[in-house]
Each structure stands twice: as structure tokens, then as C-alpha cells.
Design an enzyme around this catalytic site. Sequence first.
Site, PDB file in Angstrom:
ATOM      1  N   ASP A 271      35.274  43.631  36.310  1.00 19.75           N
ATOM      2  CA  ASP A 271      33.998  43.696  37.116  1.00 19.75           C
ATOM      3  C   ASP A 271      34.261  42.519  38.310  1.00 19.75           C
ATOM      4  O   ASP A 271      34.992  41.688  37.987  1.00 19.75           O
ATOM      5  CB  ASP A 271      32.640  43.075  36.163  1.00 19.75           C
ATOM      6  CG  ASP A 271      31.600  43.092  37.294  1.00 19.75           C
ATOM      7  OD1 ASP A 271      31.240  44.112  37.729  1.00 19.75           O
ATOM      8  OD2 ASP A 271      30.567  42.351  37.058  1.00 19.75           O
ATOM      9  N   SER A 272      33.222  42.619  39.197  1.00 18.81           N
ATOM     10  CA  SER A 272      33.368  41.638  40.152  1.00 18.81           C
ATOM     11  C   SER A 272      33.183  40.297  39.870  1.00 18.81           C
ATOM     12  O   SER A 272      33.458  39.239  40.283  1.00 18.81           O
ATOM     13  CB  SER A 272      32.420  41.945  41.398  1.00 18.81           C
ATOM     14  OG  SER A 272      30.984  42.173  41.021  1.00 18.81           O
TER      15      SER A 272
ATOM     16  N   CYS B 157      32.110  48.368  36.517  1.00 13.40           N
ATOM     17  CA  CYS B 157      31.176  48.113  37.916  1.00 13.40           C
ATOM     18  C   CYS B 157      30.777  49.095  38.405  1.00 13.40           C
ATOM     19  O   CYS B 157      31.776  49.930  38.888  1.00 13.40           O
ATOM     20  CB  CYS B 157      32.079  47.048  38.497  1.00 13.40           C
ATOM     21  SG  CYS B 157      31.396  46.287  40.280  1.00 13.40           S
TER      22      CYS B 157
ATOM     23  N   GLU C 161      24.750  35.419  38.319  1.00 16.20           N
ATOM     24  CA  GLU C 161      26.101  34.743  38.060  1.00 16.20           C
ATOM     25  C   GLU C 161      25.763  33.172  37.616  1.00 16.20           C
ATOM     26  O   GLU C 161      26.668  32.555  37.302  1.00 16.20           O
ATOM     27  CB  GLU C 161      26.709  34.918  39.390  1.00 16.20           C
ATOM     28  CG  GLU C 161      27.399  36.285  39.638  1.00 16.20           C
ATOM     29  CD  GLU C 161      29.002  36.297  38.612  1.00 16.20           C
ATOM     30  OE1 GLU C 161      29.733  35.611  38.623  1.00 16.20           O
ATOM     31  OE2 GLU C 161      29.110  37.633  38.085  1.00 16.20           O
TER      32      GLU C 161
ATOM     33  N   CYS D 215      23.507  48.597  37.694  1.00 15.33           N
ATOM     34  CA  CYS D 215      24.656  47.530  37.966  1.00 15.33           C
ATOM     35  C   CYS D 215      24.878  46.746  36.734  1.00 15.33           C
ATOM     36  O   CYS D 215      23.889  46.361  35.989  1.00 15.33           O
ATOM     37  CB  CYS D 215      24.163  46.605  39.141  1.00 15.33           C
ATOM     38  SG  CYS D 215      25.044  44.922  39.186  1.00 15.33           S
TER      39      CYS D 215
ATOM     40  N   HIS E  20      25.488  43.799  35.824  1.00 14.36           N
ATOM     41  CA  HIS E  20      24.862  42.480  35.696  1.00 14.36           C
ATOM     42  C   HIS E  20      23.388  42.514  35.107  1.00 14.36           C
ATOM     43  O   HIS E  20      22.908  41.706  34.559  1.00 14.36           O
ATOM     44  CB  HIS E  20      24.849  41.853  37.238  1.00 14.36           C
ATOM     45  CG  HIS E  20      25.982  41.227  37.697  1.00 14.36           C
ATOM     46  ND1 HIS E  20      27.060  41.883  37.968  1.00 14.36           N
ATOM     47  CD2 HIS E  20      26.483  39.808  37.600  1.00 14.36           C
ATOM     48  CE1 HIS E  20      28.125  41.118  38.360  1.00 14.36           C
ATOM     49  NE2 HIS E  20      27.721  39.814  38.268  1.00 14.36           N
TER      50      HIS E  20
HETATM   51  N1  DGL Z   1      28.333  44.482  38.429  1.00 11.46           N
HETATM   52  C1  DGL Z   1      28.389  45.123  39.689  1.00 11.46           C
HETATM   53  C2  DGL Z   1      28.181  46.585  39.520  1.00 11.46           C
HETATM   54  O1  DGL Z   1      27.792  47.061  38.510  1.00 11.46           O
HETATM   55  C3  DGL Z   1      28.193  44.805  41.063  1.00 11.46           C
HETATM   56  C4  DGL Z   1      27.848  43.307  41.209  1.00 11.46           C
HETATM   57  C5  DGL Z   1      28.171  42.953  42.788  1.00 11.46           C
HETATM   58  O2  DGL Z   1      27.357  43.209  43.708  1.00 11.46           O
HETATM   59  O3  DGL Z   1      29.250  42.327  42.908  1.00 11.46           O
HETATM   60  O4  DGL Z   1      27.679  47.301  40.463  1.00 11.46           O
END
Ligand code: DGL
Length: 287
Positions: free
Chosen positions: A27-28, A90, A172, A204, A206
Site C-alpha cells: 500500500d502507499s 490499495c 497515517e 480506500c 486506510h
Molecule cells: N490506501 C490507498 C487506497 O486504498 C490510498 C491512500 C493514498 O491516497 O495514498 O486507495
Amino acid sequence: MALTQPTMTETLAASLPNPNAPIGIFDSGIGGLSVAQEIAQYLPNERIIYFADTAHVPYGPRTGDEIRKLTAQAIEWLYQQGCKAVVVACNTASAFSLDYLRDHYGEHFPIIGLVPALKPAVLHSKSKVVAVLATPATFRGQLIQDVVTKFAVPLGVKMLPITSLELVPLVEAGRQFSDECIQILQNILQPAVDQGADYLVLGCTHYPFLKPAIEQLYGSQLKLIDSGLAVARQTAQILLKYNLLRNVKFTDSTQIQCYMSGEDTERVRMVIQHLMPLHVRWNVIKT
Ligand code: DGL
């Protein structure tokens, strides 16, 4: 010393699937840990290498080309670590990279991707209005458009897209219960409730970490849905298909080994401490 050619048996052994190799998860940032913990619990025999590109998070506001390039680098790193398969945990990275990655690595390195769980929300919605909270890049990608065309449109379900560039940095930073975060959630979700949405798709990885805050605000109006468990099940099916499931009981002390590209490993460790269930064993290292 003269180099010896590998024997036929050695070449064959190197190309055979190795069930003892780890699963790579990317993931990012730390959001994909919401998926990693589902996989760790659903597949307790599996070892996981998790790569968080914390040096470049967030991906949401980036261009498709940037997202594809950063994702390709991350997946190549996991491939070089000897992972047997990879989960792009992600939605943003999946939206721009899955075709490229599958073409590049071919069948012997299975790539599992994510798309916001709009389909089950569409199938269950009574009000026929479903809200999706995802990054702007995810909405620009083709994957979610395909789900809208294939499922939402034929069933007459309206999708309300909701974005915020502030939520990922707040997760984060471990600030998902802060007043600022609650205020943002209220500002962006109230209009969807006013328009009659009965489901909210957490599109997302997160955002499952925002569930307690959202439930506190809208628990009686919105049913929340994410992709975590579905991806864990799909990962199990794919590993089974390629004879890659690990059947040996897991005995190592660390099930999820997290690698971070950013510098601030200590801070990330403290944030993860509050997100992970106690029984999942993990550790953090700088790449
Ligand atoms: N966790 C990522 C997702 O599922 C995105 C987070 C980011 O913007 O980096 O889209």
C-alpha cells in the site's frame, strides 16, 4: 572459478511454486494493514511481507502515471524479496496498475488487486443510493467505472462519490479520532445521508481504520462495507489454485514483517501499535 550451468532438476525446482515463500502486500502507506490483518487472520499459516511506501504517501492526489510508476517499483521490490504472490492492498494503486503488473509478471506471480466494494453495497441497498468514500484517483480509474456500469446502472442504484484529501494523512498520523477528523467526516458524509444513502463503501484501505469514528457519527443511518475479508478469501482461492497455500502451522514470532520507505519508522511503529489486533504479530523495518 568456472560457473556451472544449473541442472535440469535445479531449473525446474526454481520455477516450481514455493508455498513456504511469503505473501507480499503493498500500500502507499499503513492503510493496507487493514487488508493485511484480514489475510493474517484468514490464513494464519502464511507469512506476510508488507511494504508501505510512506516516502510517497498519499497516492490519491497523484497522476495515473506517477501512481503506476511508484506501484511498479514497490511490486518489483516485493518480487525481489521472493514473495510467492502479491496483494495490491490499495484501491488507488490497483486502479492504475493491475493490467500492467499482470502483463509484466505473467501467471507465475499472481497479483491480487482491490476495487471498492460497491457491488455488494449495490446488491443490498434498499434506498438505491450508495455512497463511496475513495481517493480522487480511484474515481478516475476504470475499475470502479466498470462496477458502476455493470451493477449499479442496471439495478437503478445511484452512486454518490465522496473524496477528501485530508483523511489519509490523518490516518497515517494516527489522528483518526481527533476533532479535526470527526469534523471532516461530518462535513463530507452528512450530504450523502441527506440524499438518502443507506450504504457507505470504504473504498480506500486506510478508511476501515475510521470505522469506529464513522459508526459513532452515522452508525444508525449508514451500513459500512469494505473489501478486506473478500480480498482475504480471494487470496486464499488464488493461492489454492496455484498450489501456493502454506499448510504448515506458523511458528515464527513475526507474522507480518512491515517495511517502510520513509524515514520515520518509530512514529509509524507507534501508529500501527494502535491499529493492529493484539494477536497479530508484526514488526517494522526501514527498507
Ligand atoms: N490506501 C490507498 C487506497 O486504498 C490510498 C491512500 C493514498 O491516497 O495514498 O486507495
